[in-house]
Scaffold this motif. Structure first.
Motif, mmCIF file in Angstrom:
data_model
loop_
_atom_site.group_PDB
_atom_site.id
_atom_site.type_symbol
_atom_site.label_atom_id
_atom_site.label_comp_id
_atom_site.label_asym_id
_atom_site.label_seq_id
_atom_site.Cartn_x
_atom_site.Cartn_y
_atom_site.Cartn_z
ATOM 1 N N SER A 81 20.813 2.175 55.867
ATOM 2 C CA SER A 81 21.694 2.842 56.050
ATOM 3 C C SER A 81 21.501 4.493 57.190
ATOM 4 O O SER A 81 21.350 4.820 57.547
ATOM 5 C CB SER A 81 21.403 4.291 54.765
ATOM 6 O OG SER A 81 21.402 2.794 53.457
ATOM 7 N N GLY A 82 23.234 4.938 56.852
ATOM 8 C CA GLY A 82 23.288 6.221 58.660
ATOM 9 C C GLY A 82 22.910 7.259 57.648
ATOM 10 O O GLY A 82 22.239 7.495 56.586
ATOM 11 N N ALA A 83 23.507 7.913 58.622
ATOM 12 C CA ALA A 83 22.916 9.840 57.833
ATOM 13 C C ALA A 83 23.270 9.770 55.959
ATOM 14 O O ALA A 83 24.717 9.551 56.175
ATOM 15 C CB ALA A 83 23.116 11.140 58.873
ATOM 16 N N GLU A 84 22.621 10.849 55.197
ATOM 17 C CA GLU A 84 23.498 10.870 53.850
ATOM 18 C C GLU A 84 23.911 9.399 53.582
ATOM 19 O O GLU A 84 24.159 10.223 52.198
ATOM 20 C CB GLU A 84 24.222 12.437 54.423
ATOM 21 C CG GLU A 84 23.992 12.995 54.932
ATOM 22 C CD GLU A 84 24.892 14.155 55.103
ATOM 23 O OE1 GLU A 84 26.393 13.898 54.479
ATOM 24 O OE2 GLU A 84 24.607 15.785 55.435
ATOM 25 N N GLY A 87 27.112 4.555 54.991
ATOM 26 C CA GLY A 87 27.568 3.775 56.231
ATOM 27 C C GLY A 87 26.577 3.144 55.964
ATOM 28 O O GLY A 87 25.153 3.029 56.036
ATOM 29 N N SER A 88 26.324 1.793 56.586
ATOM 30 C CA SER A 88 25.157 1.229 57.003
ATOM 31 C C SER A 88 24.917 0.246 58.703
ATOM 32 O O SER A 88 26.406 0.383 59.050
ATOM 33 C CB SER A 88 25.306 -0.226 55.950
ATOM 34 O OG SER A 88 26.237 -1.164 56.307
ATOM 35 N N PHE A 89 24.093 0.252 58.746
ATOM 36 C CA PHE A 89 24.109 -0.726 60.392
ATOM 37 C C PHE A 89 22.541 -1.430 60.158
ATOM 38 O O PHE A 89 21.589 -2.110 60.143
ATOM 39 C CB PHE A 89 23.247 0.843 61.257
ATOM 40 C CG PHE A 89 24.340 2.356 61.195
ATOM 41 C CD1 PHE A 89 25.192 2.351 62.750
ATOM 42 C CD2 PHE A 89 24.112 2.834 60.490
ATOM 43 C CE1 PHE A 89 25.943 3.019 62.299
ATOM 44 C CE2 PHE A 89 25.860 4.019 59.917
ATOM 45 C CZ PHE A 89 25.399 4.368 62.085
ATOM 46 N N LEU A 151 12.996 23.155 56.133
ATOM 47 C CA LEU A 151 12.738 21.505 56.057
ATOM 48 C C LEU A 151 13.336 21.395 54.412
ATOM 49 O O LEU A 151 14.358 22.301 54.299
ATOM 50 C CB LEU A 151 11.196 21.990 55.562
ATOM 51 C CG LEU A 151 10.341 22.164 56.987
ATOM 52 C CD1 LEU A 151 8.595 22.444 56.391
ATOM 53 C CD2 LEU A 151 10.618 21.556 57.753
ATOM 54 N N GLY A 152 13.157 19.898 54.076
ATOM 55 C CA GLY A 152 13.812 19.389 52.598
ATOM 56 C C GLY A 152 15.560 19.153 52.473
ATOM 57 O O GLY A 152 15.519 18.916 51.357
ATOM 58 N N TRP A 153 15.904 18.326 53.885
ATOM 59 C CA TRP A 153 16.849 18.344 53.165
ATOM 60 C C TRP A 153 17.500 16.544 54.679
ATOM 61 O O TRP A 153 16.683 16.897 55.486
ATOM 62 C CB TRP A 153 18.034 18.830 53.587
ATOM 63 C CG TRP A 153 18.707 19.508 54.895
ATOM 64 C CD1 TRP A 153 17.428 21.219 55.050
ATOM 65 C CD2 TRP A 153 19.500 19.596 55.293
ATOM 66 N NE1 TRP A 153 18.059 21.163 56.118
ATOM 67 C CE2 TRP A 153 19.266 20.752 56.615
ATOM 68 C CE3 TRP A 153 21.343 19.409 55.542
ATOM 69 C CZ2 TRP A 153 20.342 20.761 57.940
ATOM 70 C CZ3 TRP A 153 22.118 19.720 56.625
ATOM 71 C CH2 TRP A 153 21.292 20.532 57.616
ATOM 72 N N ASP A 154 18.723 15.808 54.359
ATOM 73 C CA ASP A 154 18.530 14.764 55.252
ATOM 74 C C ASP A 154 18.347 15.410 57.089
ATOM 75 O O ASP A 154 17.612 14.829 57.783
ATOM 76 C CB ASP A 154 19.822 14.881 55.781
ATOM 77 C CG ASP A 154 20.118 13.411 54.292
ATOM 78 O OD1 ASP A 154 18.975 13.150 53.388
ATOM 79 O OD2 ASP A 154 20.742 12.582 54.433
ATOM 80 N N TYR A 155 18.351 16.753 57.195
ATOM 81 C CA TYR A 155 18.667 17.192 58.350
ATOM 82 C C TYR A 155 17.327 17.850 59.081
ATOM 83 O O TYR A 155 16.836 18.345 60.236
ATOM 84 C CB TYR A 155 19.641 17.502 59.312
ATOM 85 C CG TYR A 155 20.745 16.639 59.729
ATOM 86 C CD1 TYR A 155 20.791 15.578 60.240
ATOM 87 C CD2 TYR A 155 21.866 16.786 58.062
ATOM 88 C CE1 TYR A 155 22.490 14.934 60.664
ATOM 89 C CE2 TYR A 155 22.726 15.848 58.680
ATOM 90 C CZ TYR A 155 22.896 15.037 58.962
ATOM 91 O OH TYR A 155 23.988 14.153 59.582
ATOM 92 N N GLY A 156 16.420 18.384 58.287
ATOM 93 C CA GLY A 156 15.381 18.855 57.866
ATOM 94 C C GLY A 156 14.558 19.172 58.887
ATOM 95 O O GLY A 156 13.962 17.432 59.433
#
Length: 226
Positions: A81-84, A87-89, A151-156
């Motif tokens: 899966s992509g970020a958040e 999408g998919s790769f 810290l603590g999230w998708d881009y943390g």
């Protein structure tokens, strides 16, 4: 009778030579296979050059190239899966020992053009010696003081390279750090003080007790045009 025996002996010798030839071909194939395995097991080029290559994996490497380099048994296709979760790769996992495993993410399902290489094991290093497991103190020596997301999230934990000594790698290299597994339980106030969708200085005193280390490297080879 002697002539008959001679004929049979000649035929038997011919069959033996044919059989031996087949065995020799099989033996050669086994040797070639062993050499391929040996090469993958003794991979010594573990250098990361952002934007260019990860060891022998370059901008033009294909899935079939990975099979030729490392053997089919060490190459496993998957979808990520992509970020958040958007999408998919198509991706291909390369399973090697000695901290050299990695994941190649492709531009499309043909698996002929790599977008990036990620999930790098600790065996891979940049010229500066940066790799998974590098502590915050060493990162500050190599990059200078820098900013990073909380810290603590998708881009943390993502480091902002634009104002560092390695700013030339911006857009080619993504570095993310994280706290030790038990940091939140042991130091909840410090953890919360450097968490969330905000940027913090690497000199912030709240990082110190959290055991911050580099946990993820993404090497961009062919940036998405989107």
């Amino acid at each position: 009778m002697n002539s008959y025996i001679k004929t049979i002996a000649t035929a038997a010798l011919g069959l033996l030579l044919i059989y031996s030839g087949k065995e020799a071909v099989g033996l050669t194939q086994k040797i070639d296979s062993s050499v391929t395995i040996a090469k993958s097991q003794t991979l010594t080029d573990t250098l990361i050059i952002p934007g260019e290559r990860v060891g022998p994996i370059t901008r033009t490497t294909t899935k079939q190239d990975l099979v030729k380099l490392f053997g089919a048994s060490r190459v496993v296709d998957k979808t990520i899966s992509g970020a958040e979760g958007i999408g998919s790769f198509a991706a291909t996992q390369l399973k090697l020992d000695g901290g050299r495993s990695l994941l190649v993410v492709w531009s499309d399902n043909t698996r002929t053009k790599p977008l990036d290489v990620r999930n790098l094991g600790s065996g891979w290093k940049t010229r500066e010696g940066i790799g998974v497991g590098t502590p915050l103190s060493e990162l500050r020596k190599q990059l200078g003081n820098f900013k990073l997301y909380g810290l603590g999230w998708d881009y943390g934990g993502t480091i902002l390279l634009d104002s560092t000594k390695l700013s030339r790698y911006q857009g080619k290299l993504i570095l993310r750090v994280d706290a030790a597994p038990n940091a939140y339980e042991k130091f909840p106030n410090d953890y919360q003080a450097v968490s969330g969708d905000a940027t913090f200085s690497s000199t912030n005193s709240h990082w110190k007790p959290l055991g911050i280390k580099l946990t993820e490297i993404v090497v961009v080879l062919n940036p998405s045009q989107e």
